[in-house]
Design a protein around this motif. Structure first.
Motif, PDB file in Angstrom:
ATOM      1  N   ARG A  49       0.821  -1.217   0.134  1.00 38.18           N
ATOM      2  CA  ARG A  49      -0.101   0.039  -0.082  1.00 38.18           C
ATOM      3  C   ARG A  49       0.760   1.218   0.013  1.00 38.18           C
ATOM      4  O   ARG A  49       0.329   2.071  -0.707  1.00 38.18           O
ATOM      5  N   ILE A  50       2.060   1.454   0.882  1.00 37.49           N
ATOM      6  CA  ILE A  50       2.805   2.347   0.893  1.00 37.49           C
ATOM      7  C   ILE A  50       3.423   2.648  -0.479  1.00 37.49           C
ATOM      8  O   ILE A  50       3.377   3.735  -1.049  1.00 37.49           O
ATOM      9  N   ARG A  51       3.786   1.644  -1.146  1.00 36.81           N
ATOM     10  CA  ARG A  51       4.376   1.814  -2.392  1.00 36.81           C
ATOM     11  C   ARG A  51       3.571   2.405  -3.431  1.00 36.81           C
ATOM     12  O   ARG A  51       3.655   3.022  -4.473  1.00 36.81           O
ATOM     13  N   GLU A  52       1.983   1.663  -3.423  1.00 36.70           N
ATOM     14  CA  GLU A  52       1.122   2.435  -4.448  1.00 36.70           C
ATOM     15  C   GLU A  52       0.807   3.738  -4.087  1.00 36.70           C
ATOM     16  O   GLU A  52       0.644   4.445  -4.790  1.00 36.70           O
ATOM     17  N   ILE A  53       0.874   4.151  -2.797  1.00 38.96           N
ATOM     18  CA  ILE A  53       0.600   5.566  -2.437  1.00 38.96           C
ATOM     19  C   ILE A  53       1.745   6.342  -2.962  1.00 38.96           C
ATOM     20  O   ILE A  53       1.575   7.628  -3.691  1.00 38.96           O
ATOM     21  N   LYS A  54       2.934   5.850  -2.938  1.00 40.05           N
ATOM     22  CA  LYS A  54       3.975   6.650  -3.550  1.00 40.05           C
ATOM     23  C   LYS A  54       4.072   6.831  -5.010  1.00 40.05           C
ATOM     24  O   LYS A  54       4.283   7.915  -5.777  1.00 40.05           O
TER      25      LYS A  54
END
Length: 255
Positions: A49-54
């Motif tokens: 999820r963090i990588r998608e947010i980035k």
């Protein structure tokens, strides 16, 4: 199921723990588990999820709009980085250093250093780099504020555990980009000291028993890469740091 501390996630995702906390508290983008002592724990789904947010942020989406996208809502995704550049330019033109510093600190909490360097500060600095006196003055104001802010970030990073390193600029004239490279490095877990002025040559023997990060600009020369490879073969702890924000300990293997 693997669980990771916020420090481990920061290294895995190349992101500041302060930004992760802001995404959770201010925007509700993350819901980490907690230990009995209240410490955050993240699982593999959180990392994805963090990588998608980035990825959304790097494409210009404002942090405040990312949650709707993660929930499957459709938005008008006009690029937002140009708008942020104009906002920063406005603060520069106002000539109020306090307001400028406050705005930079605010976006520094919301966005990863690498994203801000590549999408905000570097493009605006290029726009201001010309012979026109007014634009040169604004560039000087921006660079001063950037170096001041990054110095505070470096000092804060030294209060936490990490790997100590000395950052040296090699044959590059842009001192501000050197400091921005240091800013990206601390979000990879380094505790960085900066040699303030770039050097025309690097002499590792002057810094015994120190890990050295070398910034050669965005396009290192073949001679520089060959010298870095020679130092690696000699077992010296010297690593190139490029503009991508990737971990130098992995970069050395790519030469």
């Amino acid at each position: 199921m693997a669980l990771y501390t916020i420090g481990e996630v920061a290294v895995l995702c190349d992101i500041n723990p302060v930004t992760l906390r802001a995404w959770q508290r201010r925007y509700g983008l993350l819901k980490p588990q907690r230990t009995d002592g209240g410490h955050r724990l993240f699982d593999d789904a959180d990392i994805d999820r963090i990588r998608e947010i980035k990825r959304w942020i790097e494409n210009g989406v404002q942090v405040s709009k990312v949650k709707a996208l993660l929930c499957g809502e459709e938005l008008d995704l006009e690029t937002g980085w140009r708008e942020r550049q104009e906002t920063l330019l406005h603060y520069l033109q106002c000539g109020n250093p306090n307001r400028l510093r406050a705005w930079m600190a605010d976006v520094g909490r919301d966005y990863p250093a690498e994203t801000l360097v590549m999408q905000l500060y570097t493009p605006l600095r290029r726009r201001l780099q010309c012979q026109q006196v007014t634009l040169n003055t604004l560039l000087s104001l921006l660079d001063g504020a950037l170096i001041n802010y990054i110095a505070l970030c470096l000092a804060s990073a030294r209060k936490h555990s990490g790997k100590d390193a000395l950052l040296i600029g090699w044959n590059t004239q842009d001192t501000t980009r050197l400091w921005m490279a240091a800013w990206m490095a601390i979000q990879q877990g380094w505790r960085v000291d900066v040699l303030a002025q770039p050097l025309s040559s690097v002499r590792p023997e002057l810094f015994p028993r120190q890990t050295i990060l070398v910034w050669c600009g965005d396009a290192p020369s073949h001679q520089q890469l060959a010298q870095l490879e020679q130092w690696r073969c000699e077992g010296l702890p010297i690593y190139p740091l490029n503009g991508s924000g990737r971990d130098p300990s992995r970069l050395i293997q790519d030469i």
